[in-house]
Design an enzyme around this catalytic site. Sequence first.
Site, PDB file in Angstrom:
ATOM      1  N   GLY A 109       0.665  -1.290  -0.075  1.00 45.11           N
ATOM      2  CA  GLY A 109       0.045  -0.198  -0.114  1.00 45.11           C
ATOM      3  C   GLY A 109       0.842   1.189  -0.025  1.00 45.11           C
TER       4      GLY A 109
ATOM      5  CE  LYS B 242       6.008  -2.789  -2.753  1.00 47.44           C
ATOM      6  NZ  LYS B 242       4.971  -2.242  -1.620  1.00 47.44           N
TER       7      LYS B 242
ATOM      8  CB  SER C 215      12.251  -6.786  -1.229  1.00 45.80           C
ATOM      9  OG  SER C 215      12.101  -5.320  -1.358  1.00 45.80           O
TER      10      SER C 215
END
Length: 210
Positions: free
Chosen positions: A37, A40, A108
């Site tokens: 959210g 990205k 990540s």
Amino acid sequence: MQKSSNVVWQEQKVNRQDREHLNGHGSVVLWFTGLSGSGKSTVAHAVEERLHGYRCRTIVLDGDNVRHGLCGDLGFSIDDRHENIRRIGEMAKLFLDAGVISLTAFISPMCSDRDRVRELIPEGEFLEIYCKCPIEVCEERDVKGLYRRARAGDIKEFTGISSPYEEPEKPELTIDTHELSLEESVEQVINLLRDRGVLREERVATAAGS
């Protein structure tokens, strides 16, 4: 990781420099990281759209999309997250060698995983972009209802709720996506590419005047 035996590296007749010369721009890995959210994918796709307008060769590697194919066999355990990022890193490295600007949009969450990908890539060509956004804002943007389900215990090991997110220590760029407009966020990435010599001014000028 076990490596295959009886394999020999095949040298290429056409190298990365040849491909970049043909493309008219450099290649680089733009690694967008941040909470679910945080924006990205939105920023990555908008940057790609701008670069496409500049006639650059690009590819967006999106977390959800990759898990439909290349990483469709992986779950969300710590080990599977490590393997997911390892595979993406190797794929981004191939695109780099192909002369393509790759934009990866993955949570990540672990610094060690991102650092491992950075080590795969030649120095200065892995650009970590931290989409920084308070978790409260991310939850407000949560159209899929993932945070609500995670807080209810329906989703295990959800980053930011029941699984940690380690902020980048020295990203090449931090975008405060809760404060900047999408256009302002895109402009920051484009400026980074200009500063690094990936995006050449004459190419931008030609595209603008076409």
